[in-house]
Scaffold this motif. Structure first.
Motif, short mmCIF file in Angstrom:
data_model
loop_
_atom_site.label_atom_id
_atom_site.label_comp_id
_atom_site.label_asym_id
_atom_site.label_seq_id
_atom_site.Cartn_x
_atom_site.Cartn_y
_atom_site.Cartn_z
N SER A 107 30.61 38.08 48.22
CA SER A 107 29.84 37.30 47.61
C SER A 107 28.91 36.51 48.64
N SER A 108 27.97 35.90 48.61
CA SER A 108 27.24 35.22 49.92
C SER A 108 27.28 33.89 49.34
N ALA A 109 26.93 33.98 47.44
CA ALA A 109 27.10 32.13 47.80
C ALA A 109 28.46 31.90 46.97
N SER A 125 26.00 39.65 45.43
CA SER A 125 25.03 39.26 45.92
C SER A 125 24.91 37.22 46.02
N ALA A 126 25.16 37.08 44.62
CA ALA A 126 25.14 35.51 44.78
C ALA A 126 26.81 35.30 44.48
N LEU A 127 27.57 36.25 42.59
CA LEU A 127 28.43 35.38 42.71
C LEU A 127 29.22 36.36 41.85
N ASP A 128 30.56 35.50 42.38
CA ASP A 128 31.84 37.51 42.61
C ASP A 128 32.85 36.24 42.35
N VAL A 129 33.54 36.87 41.38
CA VAL A 129 34.70 36.75 40.39
C VAL A 129 35.26 37.62 39.78
N GLY A 130 36.20 37.38 40.62
CA GLY A 130 37.33 38.89 40.03
C GLY A 130 38.54 38.63 39.82
N ALA A 131 39.08 37.41 39.10
CA ALA A 131 40.44 37.24 38.58
C ALA A 131 40.50 37.60 37.07
N SER A 132 41.33 36.82 36.56
CA SER A 132 41.40 37.18 35.32
C SER A 132 41.54 35.66 34.90
N ALA A 174 24.04 40.59 41.30
CA ALA A 174 23.71 38.95 41.00
C ALA A 174 24.71 38.42 41.10
N LEU A 175 26.42 38.25 39.70
CA LEU A 175 26.83 38.03 38.93
C LEU A 175 27.87 39.19 38.87
N ASN A 176 29.08 39.58 39.37
CA ASN A 176 29.79 40.42 39.61
C ASN A 176 31.16 40.15 38.91
N LEU A 177 31.51 40.45 37.82
CA LEU A 177 32.83 40.06 36.65
C LEU A 177 33.57 41.10 37.24
N ARG A 178 35.29 40.92 37.78
CA ARG A 178 35.69 42.05 37.24
C ARG A 178 37.23 41.89 37.38
N ALA A 179 37.29 41.32 35.94
CA ALA A 179 38.81 41.45 35.28
C ALA A 179 39.26 42.21 34.26
N TRP A 180 39.95 43.31 34.96
CA TRP A 180 40.22 44.25 33.47
C TRP A 180 41.08 43.75 32.72
N TYR A 181 42.40 43.06 32.67
CA TYR A 181 43.35 42.57 31.76
C TYR A 181 43.28 41.36 31.10
#
Length: 184
Positions: free
Chosen positions: A45-47, A72-79, A97-104
């Motif tokens: 993410s850029s921001a 592009s703005a906010l990328d949170v990939g943790a649980s 714009a807002l990317n949430l990738r916390a599968w578990y």
């Protein structure tokens, strides 16, 4: 690591492979009354990219940021427990714009009174990508005029758990476009 607190700040015109702020795992992350404007990234993410044991982001504007497909703005990939309130994601490009990738993750995800407007992603979803393994609530939000190439112009939300629920309530989807599912 300890806590990261960002208040009443402006991050503008920064560039790099990981965004204006790249932060690893920490005890807690708080961002309040801050603006991320026209930051660029070739990687994440850029921001902002990172995670923490708990995340609270309030009254923050993310505008004109240019990222990669990851965000592009906010990328949170943790649980993590995530609470996003009264944010505005405006005209961010080249990534969701807002990317949430916390599968578990066991904690809840709350996105409340947040606007996603005029975001464009030529690779995938434009507004919100949220595929998580825990309960998620999207409440009082607006998704307006977002353009995604695939899987939802406004939002693509899902759950990787058979027991968790994703709730969308009191939320507006208007003028969003995408190859699959213009609104969501």
């Amino acid at each position: 690591m300890g806590a990261l607190v960002v208040r009443d700040s402006v991050f503008s015109g920064n560039s790099g492979s990981g965004g204006a702020i790249t932060y690893g795992e920490s005890e807690s992350l708080t961002i309040q009354r801050t603006t991320f404007d026209t930051n660029t990234s070739t990687g994440r993410s850029s921001a902002f990219y990172g995670g923490a044991a708990t995340v609270l982001i309030e009254d923050t504007v993310w505008s004109g940021n240019i990222g990669s497909n990851q965000g592009s703005a906010l990328d949170v990939g943790a649980s993590i427990p995530l609470d996003i309130r009264r944010n505005r994601f405006l005209a961010n490009t080249d990534g969701v714009a807002l990317n949430l990738r916390a599968w578990y993750a066991p904690p809840p995800y709350n996105i409340v009174d947040t606007d996603f407007e005029g975001n464009v992603n030529t690779q995938n979803v434009a507004g919100l990508y949220g595929v998580v393994g825990s309960p998620m609530t999207i409440s009082g939000c607006k998704f307006i005029d977002n353009v995604g190439a695939y899987q939802g112009g406004g939002a693509h939300v899902g759950n990787t758990s058979l027991t968790a629920t994703t709730r969308v309530e009191d939320t507006t989807f208007s003028g969003n476009t995408s190859l699959q599912g213009g609104a969501a």
